[in-house]
Enzyme design. Structure first.
Site, short mmCIF file in Angstrom:
data_model
loop_
_atom_site.label_atom_id
_atom_site.label_comp_id
_atom_site.label_asym_id
_atom_site.label_seq_id
_atom_site.Cartn_x
_atom_site.Cartn_y
_atom_site.Cartn_z
N TYR A 150 0.85 -1.24 0.08
CA TYR A 150 0.09 0.01 0.04
C TYR A 150 0.95 1.35 0.13
O TYR A 150 1.67 1.56 1.06
CB TYR A 150 -0.80 -0.08 1.22
CG TYR A 150 -1.85 1.06 1.37
CD1 TYR A 150 -2.19 1.97 0.40
CD2 TYR A 150 -2.18 1.41 2.64
CE1 TYR A 150 -3.08 2.95 0.74
CE2 TYR A 150 -3.11 2.56 3.26
CZ TYR A 150 -3.45 3.09 1.84
OH TYR A 150 -4.37 4.24 2.08
N LYS A 178 -1.28 -1.10 -4.15
CA LYS A 178 -2.65 -0.15 -3.80
C LYS A 178 -1.95 1.12 -3.88
O LYS A 178 -1.32 1.61 -3.03
CB LYS A 178 -3.06 -0.78 -2.53
CG LYS A 178 -4.06 0.20 -2.07
CD LYS A 178 -4.65 -0.34 -0.57
CE LYS A 178 -5.49 0.43 0.12
NZ LYS A 178 -5.56 0.17 1.49
N1 LIG Z 1 -7.30 4.36 0.83
C1 LIG Z 1 -8.64 3.75 1.76
C2 LIG Z 1 -9.55 3.06 0.82
C3 LIG Z 1 -10.77 3.61 0.95
O1 LIG Z 1 -10.99 4.74 0.67
C4 LIG Z 1 -8.05 2.68 2.56
O2 LIG Z 1 -6.75 2.55 2.56
O3 LIG Z 1 -8.44 2.04 3.30
#
Ligand SMILES: N[C@@H](CC=O)C(=O)O
Length: 321
Positions: A150, A178
């Site tokens: 992420y 992500k």
């Molecule tokens: N960026 C958010 C996604 C939803 O808004 C997360 O990391 O949960």
């Protein structure tokens, strides 16, 4: 041809991570404790929509603001409910401290998630060599459980497509990212790595991302309404021009009703995710954030809901007056 993500909770490979994944959001009591009873109901409610997967402890899941006991209790519940429903799930083991993240990972893999999500170490911006060292140790611990990285816009280090490629080569367990997405050049560079890397972009940009090759979203549109996000993802696969038109409407709604909370009033992103769910009216509708973060007042919900109905026809069908 619609992509059918896997059912069940077996380990996820890059090709399995597709579609609309919904986040878990923490219901917070007036004394700032987590309401686990309500959390269980919320999990079951999201599962009932038939999303492609459920994930926890991204920004929306307030991973940065939990004790380790709470972390475990949340994830025992998530794993149990998803396993019963046969729904793929990912556990966020992210933490600003790499050691806490490592310990969360060691515990989380015992819950047999489809994958784990993690962020990069976050106090001193890590060099690429340090990022490699971090990911290699995490991968050695996670073994069969795959990793999704992420890397949001507010990360201390924002990785380039070329760097994602190098990390993937060095750490085969890395199966997904992500990210915020990017312009045409970013997508062109990213496509070089998309064969064996699932690329998820923000919910409200998914139709553009889908056109450019992205595979799905850990979705803020699913915060607004899981059914809206699912219907829209289906439309991307059957009528992309129409889905792109929906995207413009969704983005207009975000610009008019959500972005001002972030840019002008300085609310944190997860406050907006909870607010979106209240606007959608499908959840308990509680916008409360945990200390020390401010919650968007529920008094704003009605105006945003009216705006969503006006701008997004599919929303007005799902949430009639
Ligand atoms: N960026 C958010 C996604 C939803 O808004 C997360 O990391 O949960």
């Amino acid at each position: 041809m619609p992509v059918e993500p896997p059912s069940g909770t077996r380990p996820l490979e890059a090709a399995d991570i597709r579609g609309t994944w919904a986040t878990l959001m923490l219901p917070i009591n007036a004394d700032d404790s987590i309401d686990f009873k309500r959390l269980e109901k919320e999990i079951d409610r999201v599962i009932g929509f038939g999303v492609n997967g459920l994930y926890s402890n991204g920004t929306a899941g307030e991973f940065y603001n939990q004790t380790e006991n709470e972390f475990r209790r949340i994830h025992r519940l998530l794993a149990h409910r998803c396993r019963e429903a046969g729904l793929p799930f990912q556990i966020g083991v992210s933490h600003m401290s790499p050691w806490i993240s490592l310990n969360r990972l060691k515990w989380a893999i015992r819950q047999e998630p489809g994958a784990v999500q993690l962020i990069l170490p976050d106090w001193f911006p890590p060099t690429e060599a340090e990022i490699m060292a971090f990911l290699k140790k995490m991968a050695a611990v996670s073994t069969d459980v795959r990793i999704v990285l992420y890397n949001p816009p507010h990360a201390k280090v924002r990785l380039t497509p070329v760097q994602f490629g190098r990390l993937k080569d060095a750490v085969p367990q890395l199966v997904g990212v992500k990210v915020a997405g990017g312009d045409a050049v970013w997508y062109e560079q990213m496509r070089e790595h998309m064969n064996n890397l699932s690329v998820f972009v923000p919910g409200h940009r998914l139709a553009t991302g889908f056109r450019e090759g992205a595979h799905g979203s850990y979705s803020n549109v699913a915060c607004l309404h899981p059914q809206l996000a699912l219907d829209w993802y289906h439309l991307m696969q059957t009528d992309l021009p129409q889905a792109l038109e929906w995207e413009q409407r969704i983005q207009q709604f975000m610009t008019d009703y959500i972005v001002p909370y972030i840019l002008d009033q300085k609310y944190a992103d997860p406050a907006c995710d909870k607010f979106l769910a209240a606007v959608g009216g499908w959840s308990s509708g509680d916008c409360r954030m945990r200390w020390p973060y401010r919650s968007i007042p529920a008094s704003g919900v009605a105006a945003a809901r009216t705006g969503a109905r006006r701008l997004i026809p599919a929303f007005s069908t799902l949430v009639p007056e």
